[in-house]
Write an enzyme that holds these catalytic residues in place. Structure first.
Site, mmCIF file in Angstrom:
data_model
loop_
_atom_site.group_PDB
_atom_site.id
_atom_site.type_symbol
_atom_site.label_atom_id
_atom_site.label_comp_id
_atom_site.label_asym_id
_atom_site.label_seq_id
_atom_site.Cartn_x
_atom_site.Cartn_y
_atom_site.Cartn_z
ATOM 1 N N GLU A 1 0.797 -1.228 0.000
ATOM 2 C CA GLU A 1 0.000 0.000 0.000
ATOM 3 C C GLU A 1 0.826 1.273 0.000
ATOM 4 O O GLU A 1 0.946 1.975 1.005
ATOM 5 C CB GLU A 1 -0.961 0.002 1.183
ATOM 6 C CG GLU A 1 -1.916 -1.170 1.135
ATOM 7 C CD GLU A 1 -3.128 -0.979 2.022
ATOM 8 O OE1 GLU A 1 -3.042 -0.190 2.960
ATOM 9 O OE2 GLU A 1 -4.149 -1.614 1.744
ATOM 10 N N GLU B 1 -5.719 -8.368 0.110
ATOM 11 C CA GLU B 1 -6.513 -8.056 1.302
ATOM 12 C C GLU B 1 -7.933 -7.740 0.883
ATOM 13 O O GLU B 1 -8.155 -7.056 -0.112
ATOM 14 C CB GLU B 1 -5.986 -6.818 2.057
ATOM 15 C CG GLU B 1 -4.667 -7.009 2.745
ATOM 16 C CD GLU B 1 -4.171 -5.746 3.476
ATOM 17 O OE1 GLU B 1 -5.001 -4.886 3.845
ATOM 18 O OE2 GLU B 1 -2.961 -5.646 3.660
HETATM 19 C C1 PNW Z 1 -5.068 -1.677 4.958
HETATM 20 N N1 PNW Z 1 -8.372 3.605 3.120
HETATM 21 O O1 PNW Z 1 -5.047 -0.316 5.220
HETATM 22 C C2 PNW Z 1 -3.763 -2.214 5.514
HETATM 23 O O2 PNW Z 1 -2.971 -2.901 4.572
HETATM 24 C C3 PNW Z 1 -3.915 -3.014 6.753
HETATM 25 O O3 PNW Z 1 -2.707 -3.010 7.481
HETATM 26 C C4 PNW Z 1 -5.081 -2.493 7.553
HETATM 27 O O4 PNW Z 1 -5.182 -3.081 8.828
HETATM 28 C C5 PNW Z 1 -6.329 -2.749 6.733
HETATM 29 O O5 PNW Z 1 -6.234 -2.206 5.438
HETATM 30 C C6 PNW Z 1 -7.596 -2.222 7.371
HETATM 31 O O6 PNW Z 1 -7.557 -0.832 7.503
HETATM 32 C C7 PNW Z 1 -5.927 0.594 4.667
HETATM 33 O O7 PNW Z 1 -8.511 4.692 3.769
HETATM 34 C C8 PNW Z 1 -6.137 1.772 5.370
HETATM 35 O O8 PNW Z 1 -8.977 3.419 2.025
HETATM 36 C C9 PNW Z 1 -6.934 2.769 4.847
HETATM 37 C C10 PNW Z 1 -7.536 2.591 3.615
HETATM 38 C C11 PNW Z 1 -7.333 1.418 2.907
HETATM 39 C C12 PNW Z 1 -6.534 0.423 3.442
#
Ligand code: PNW
Length: 452
Positions: free
Chosen positions: A170, A358
């Site tokens: 990410e 994911e």
């Molecule tokens: C992912 N958004 O994070 C990460 O890869 C994980 O570590 C995390 O725990 C999981 O998703 C859940 O949040 C994100 O704002 C955080 O779109 C924010 C976003 C997307 C993914």
């Protein structure tokens, strides 16, 4: 016969790689053990006011000690694959220099345990836990070089057993959200020209990492990344809205996935940034555009796109006040994202192979009198998304696997422990793991190979 046919229509191939995902800082704990170095997330989580509940990853799920229990959970689900991340600072405590054998030993134990349980390891090399020994963090170009050295080293040590390696997880989260929005570590709010340079160092680290892994890994090692491209779904499934959706996908991800898949920054990005555009050195774009063996997408949510009045234009429709969403405010329930992410990247760039690295959600986790968590909303979310994953499989896109985020409740970054994504409940006092209803549901999906 019609009923039976309908059930068969939702079947997945027998060799489809169902899996679960986690990340080092979110589950391992043991932050001071066996020579692990400090990371930006240790500092950030310990800064008062940065995480909602003051939570840190100091203990988290204690997986550093309980990894065998975690492997047993995976085995009970009968997943075929597990995606975990390596903590860079366990291997190189200050980010570079002399490797730390004890850190490497931990991942060797984990990998060997997974293989003994018949579970295929998918390894991510960087899931945001940057060693603080790397001065300047992602503002420094040297961090990209340090990452490549670390990536090559770990690939050399593990690729006899680990055949799927993702460089970074990410890009948007550890660049924009960390150096621009400032709600992820290190929590800076830099001007746009500096943000663009941070982004450039992120994609450069990925590209140099791919080259280093290819140089040092055993033959047959597959290299990719786990990207959270911003995803779009056409307002209506007609040619003009589909075209607009693909255009949005390519342009809105210009600084990350588009740069990686095309090996250049597209003109619309460069002209929009003007004098703030990243400073690029000779050879950078070739490295960034290194061909990948697979592309993994983290898919949570999306926006609807429609074709705009101007020819070739697109308009991103905002979410509405009552748009359905899950417990995390950003997590709008948009199940079509799973299909359209796969279709858009396939039509734009023809990746050889795809994974969903994911997908999952935070949700209310009501504990019933029998002590079990009946997370019905999470089951609804998963069933909806996987229905659209099925459409992508049925239409023949080269999608080989799906990793549910997450195996168990864990440290959810700036939300601390207030938003939980696990299909296993974790009692953070006793560390007891208990399957939620969603784990039972997922086990049944894996067992039958079809949505029921
Ligand atoms: C992912 N958004 O994070 C990460 O890869 C994980 O570590 C995390 O725990 C999981 O998703 C859940 O949040 C994100 O704002 C955080 O779109 C924010 C976003 C997307 C993914």
């Amino acid at each position: 016969a019609a009923g039976r046919g309908a059930a068969e229509a939702l079947s997945f191939p027998a060799d489809f790689q169902w899996g679960c995902a986690t990340a080092a800082y979110q589950i391992e704990g043991a932050v001071k053990e066996d020579g692990r170095g400090e990371t930006v997330w240790d500092v950030y989580a310990h800064t008062p006011g940065k995480t909602t509940d003051g939570g840190t990853g100091d203990v988290a799920c204690d997986s550093y000690h309980r990894y065998q229990e975690d492997i047993a959970l995976l085995k009970a689900l009968d997943v075929k694959a597990y995606r975990f991340s390596v903590a860079w600072s366990r291997i190189f405590p200050s980010g570079k220099g002399k490797p730390n054998q004890k850190g490497l030993d931990y991942y060797n134990r984990l990998i060997d345990g997974l293989l003994a349980a018949g579970i295929t390891p998918h390894m991510t090399l960087f899931h945001w836990d940057l060693p603080t020994g790397l001065r300047g963090g992602w503002q420094s170009r040297d961090t990209a070089y340090a990452f490549a050295d670390y990536a090559g080293f770990i690939a050399g040590k593990t690729s006899d057993r680990v055949k799927h390696i993702m460089t970074v997880n990410e890009l948007r989260c550890f660049t924009d959200l960390a150096y621009w929005n400032g709600n992820k570590a290190p929590g800076l709010r830099l001007p746009m020209d500096e943000v663009n340079q941070v982004r450039h160092h992120g994609v450069l680290a990925h590209g140099l990492g791919v080259q280093a892994i290819r140089a040092q890994a055993k033959a047959g090692t597959q290299v990719g990344l786990a990207d959270n491209a911003t995803i779009f779904v056409p307002a209506i499934e007609t040619a003009e809205h589909i075209e607009a959706t693909k255009k949005a996908m390519r342009e809105e991800n210009a600084m990350f996935l588009t740069a990686i898949m095309e090996g250049r920054y597209i003109d619309s990005y460069l002209s929009a940034q003007g004098k703030d555009a990243p400073k690029v050195q000779a050879g950078d774009m070739e490295a960034i555009g290194s061909p990948l063996d697979f592309l993994s997408l983290n898919v949570y949510t999306s926006n609807t796109v429609r074709a705009a009045a101007t020819p070739g234009g697109y308009e991103i429709l905002p979410h509405l006040a009552n748009s359905p969403r899950m417990a995390s405010p950003w997590l709008y329930m948009t199940p079509e994202a799973l299909y359209w992410s796969i279709r858009s990247v396939s039509e734009l760039w023809q990746p050889k192979k795809l994974y969903i690295s994911e997908n999952g959600c935070s949700a209310d986790d009501p504990v019933a009198p029998d002590g079990k968590v009946y997370d019905a909303d999470r089951v609804t979310y998963l069933r909806n998304y996987i229905t659209h994953l099925h459409r992508a499989v049925r239409e023949g896109y080269p999608i080989d696997g799906y990793f549910l985020w997450s195996l168990m409740d864990n440290f959810e970054w700036e939300d601390g422990y207030t938003k939980l994504f696990g299909i296993h409940h974790v009692d953070f006092k006793t560390q007891k793991r208990t399957p939620k209803l969603s784990a039972d549901w997922y086990r049944e999906l894996i067992r039958t190979g079809r949505l029921v």
